[in-house]
Scaffold this active site. Structure first.
Site, PDB file in Angstrom:
ATOM      1  N   LYS A 112       0.832  -1.214   0.000  1.00  0.00           N
ATOM      2  CA  LYS A 112       0.000   0.000   0.000  1.00  0.00           C
ATOM      3  C   LYS A 112       0.860   1.255   0.000  1.00  0.00           C
ATOM      4  O   LYS A 112       0.466   2.264  -0.572  1.00  0.00           O
ATOM      5  CB  LYS A 112      -0.973   0.002   1.188  1.00  0.00           C
ATOM      6  CG  LYS A 112      -2.105  -0.996   1.015  1.00  0.00           C
ATOM      7  CD  LYS A 112      -3.276  -0.680   1.920  1.00  0.00           C
ATOM      8  CE  LYS A 112      -4.384  -1.710   1.751  1.00  0.00           C
ATOM      9  NZ  LYS A 112      -5.456  -1.569   2.732  1.00  0.00           N
ATOM     10  N   LYS A 156      -4.078 -11.182  -7.200  1.00  0.00           N
ATOM     11  CA  LYS A 156      -5.321 -11.330  -6.434  1.00  0.00           C
ATOM     12  C   LYS A 156      -6.451 -10.480  -7.041  1.00  0.00           C
ATOM     13  O   LYS A 156      -6.208  -9.358  -7.470  1.00  0.00           O
ATOM     14  CB  LYS A 156      -5.014 -10.853  -5.003  1.00  0.00           C
ATOM     15  CG  LYS A 156      -6.170 -10.858  -4.058  1.00  0.00           C
ATOM     16  CD  LYS A 156      -5.755 -10.355  -2.682  1.00  0.00           C
ATOM     17  CE  LYS A 156      -6.096  -8.889  -2.526  1.00  0.00           C
ATOM     18  NZ  LYS A 156      -6.164  -8.428  -1.130  1.00  0.00           N
ATOM     19  N   LYS A 164     -10.739  -5.068  -5.342  1.00  0.00           N
ATOM     20  CA  LYS A 164     -11.692  -3.985  -5.612  1.00  0.00           C
ATOM     21  C   LYS A 164     -11.039  -2.854  -6.387  1.00  0.00           C
ATOM     22  O   LYS A 164     -11.681  -2.130  -7.119  1.00  0.00           O
ATOM     23  CB  LYS A 164     -12.165  -3.362  -4.286  1.00  0.00           C
ATOM     24  CG  LYS A 164     -13.067  -4.207  -3.465  1.00  0.00           C
ATOM     25  CD  LYS A 164     -13.271  -3.542  -2.090  1.00  0.00           C
ATOM     26  CE  LYS A 164     -13.819  -4.508  -1.093  1.00  0.00           C
ATOM     27  NZ  LYS A 164     -13.489  -4.203   0.293  1.00  0.00           N
TER      28      LYS A 164
END
Ligand code: AMP
Ligand code: TRP
Length: 334
Positions: free
Chosen positions: A116, A198, A201
């Site tokens: 992140k 993966k 969203k």
């Protein structure tokens, strides 16, 4: 089994947009199954969500939607406790206590933090760094035995275990050491456009990800465009990441084993299989779409559920927090 002998389950999901098929298969679907045998506590973790930039109006809307979505998926507020994290102040308070038993070095090793911070180099805030401590607080406040999550959360859970053990050693037994509960099939649903990544969203390619409120046509179209290998055999094998992912999804929603899928689709092409996966997924999600539409019409009911959920969560977690305060040496009052 008498209520008080049942083991305790805790899990959370961030209100950062409609859930994906990965969230559903990897996590939320298992939350539903576990409600019969365990005392379950589920939370929409809005405090976690603000570790990355959020538009306040959207966050509020997404939080209500996420709450409605877990009910739409089958979380039963009569059987389980379902609440919004920021309504229960003990989470932020316990976060501080546990932060003082967590090392800088161990937080630096968290792969989600590294990912992140690489994605948002302009906002590597302290909350993003200490995110796993808050997650440990969520879990440890309820004396949780089991935590149903997808495989990407395993490292955070190990940290929660280490922090719990360290606190218990330093101050005396308080926390239960939680175990992960990771599904055998579907613990990591992959992107439909790059099956080595993966399903997420935040993927920029809208075809990479199935959202659980997508309509049938959209779901089928996305599966039709799913990336597969140049082979044409429907078989689970190393190197066939695209087909392996589609087989995993099909197996997760139909319950069919890989052997059965291979038998049923022997001699058939990828096109036919992709259509079957799309149809099976859309059917599995039909009740979720219908329940969600109904629940969003009834804001009063949602409010009643999350208010009661917060009260129950507060009353359990306050007991653990008070014990922790006493153990670390804070002066009692009242
Ligand atoms: P998040 O959306 O990050 O709040 O994740 C909520 C839950 O969904 C966590 O238990 C994750 O491990 C799980 N999850 C997220 N993405 C996937 C995926 N692609 N496959 C399986 N589980 C997932
Ligand atoms: N970190 C989890 C995720 O991103 C969400 C989460 C927060 C969670 N607190 C939790 C999951 C406690 C399980 C238990 O998916």
């Amino acid at each position: 089994m008498p209520e008080e002998q049942k083991k305790i389950i805790f899990s959370g999901i961030q209100p950062t947009g409609t859930f994906t098929l990965g969230n559903y298969i990897g996590a939320v679907r298992n939350w539903i199954k576990l409600q019969e045998e365990y005392n379950c506590i589920y939370s929409i973790v809005d405090l976690h969500a603000i570790t990355v930039k959020q538009d306040p109006a959207k966050l509020r809307q997404h939080t209500l939607e996420a709450y409605a979505l877990i009910l739409a998926c089958g979380v039963d507020p009569e059987k389980s406790i379902a609440f919004i994290q920021s309504h229960v102040k003990t989470h932020a308070e316990m976060n501080w206590i546990l932060a003082c038993s967590t090392q800088f070095g161990e937080l630096s090793r968290m792969t989600q933090f590294k990912d992140k911070s690489a994605k948002h180099p302009d906002d590597i805030n302290a909350g993003l760094f200490t995110y796993p401590v808050l997650m440990a607080a969520d879990i440890l406040l309820y004396k949780t035995d089991l935590v149903p999550v997808g495989v990407d959360q395993k490292q955070h859970l190990e940290l929660a275990r280490d922090v719990a053990k360290r606190f218990n050693q330093k101050y005396g037994e308080l926390f239960t050491i939680p175990e992960p509960y990771i599904p055998e099939i579907g613990a990591k649903v992959m992107s439909l456009q790059d099956p080595t990544k993966k399903m997420s969203k935040s993927d920029e390619n809208p075809n990479a990800c199935i959202f659980i409120l997508d309509d049938t046509d959209t779901i089928i179209r996305k599966f039709k465009r799913a990336v597969t290998d140049s082979d044409s055999e429907i078989r689970y094998a190393e190197g066939k990441d695209g087909i392996n992912n589609l087989m995993t999804i099909f197996s997760a929603v139909t319950g069919d084993s890989f052997e059965k899928i291979e038998r049923d689709f022997a001699g058939k092409g990828y096109g036919e299989f992709k259509l079957a996966v799309g149809e099976a997924v859309s059917e599995a999600l039909r009740p979720v779409r219908e329940n969600f539409a109904r629940l969003m019409q009834d804001k009063e009911y949602l409010k009643k559920c999350y208010s009661e959920g917060a009260q129950k969560a507060l009353s359990i977690s306050q007991k653990t927090l008070s014990k922790a305060y006493r153990k670390v040496g804070f002066v009692d009052f009242k």
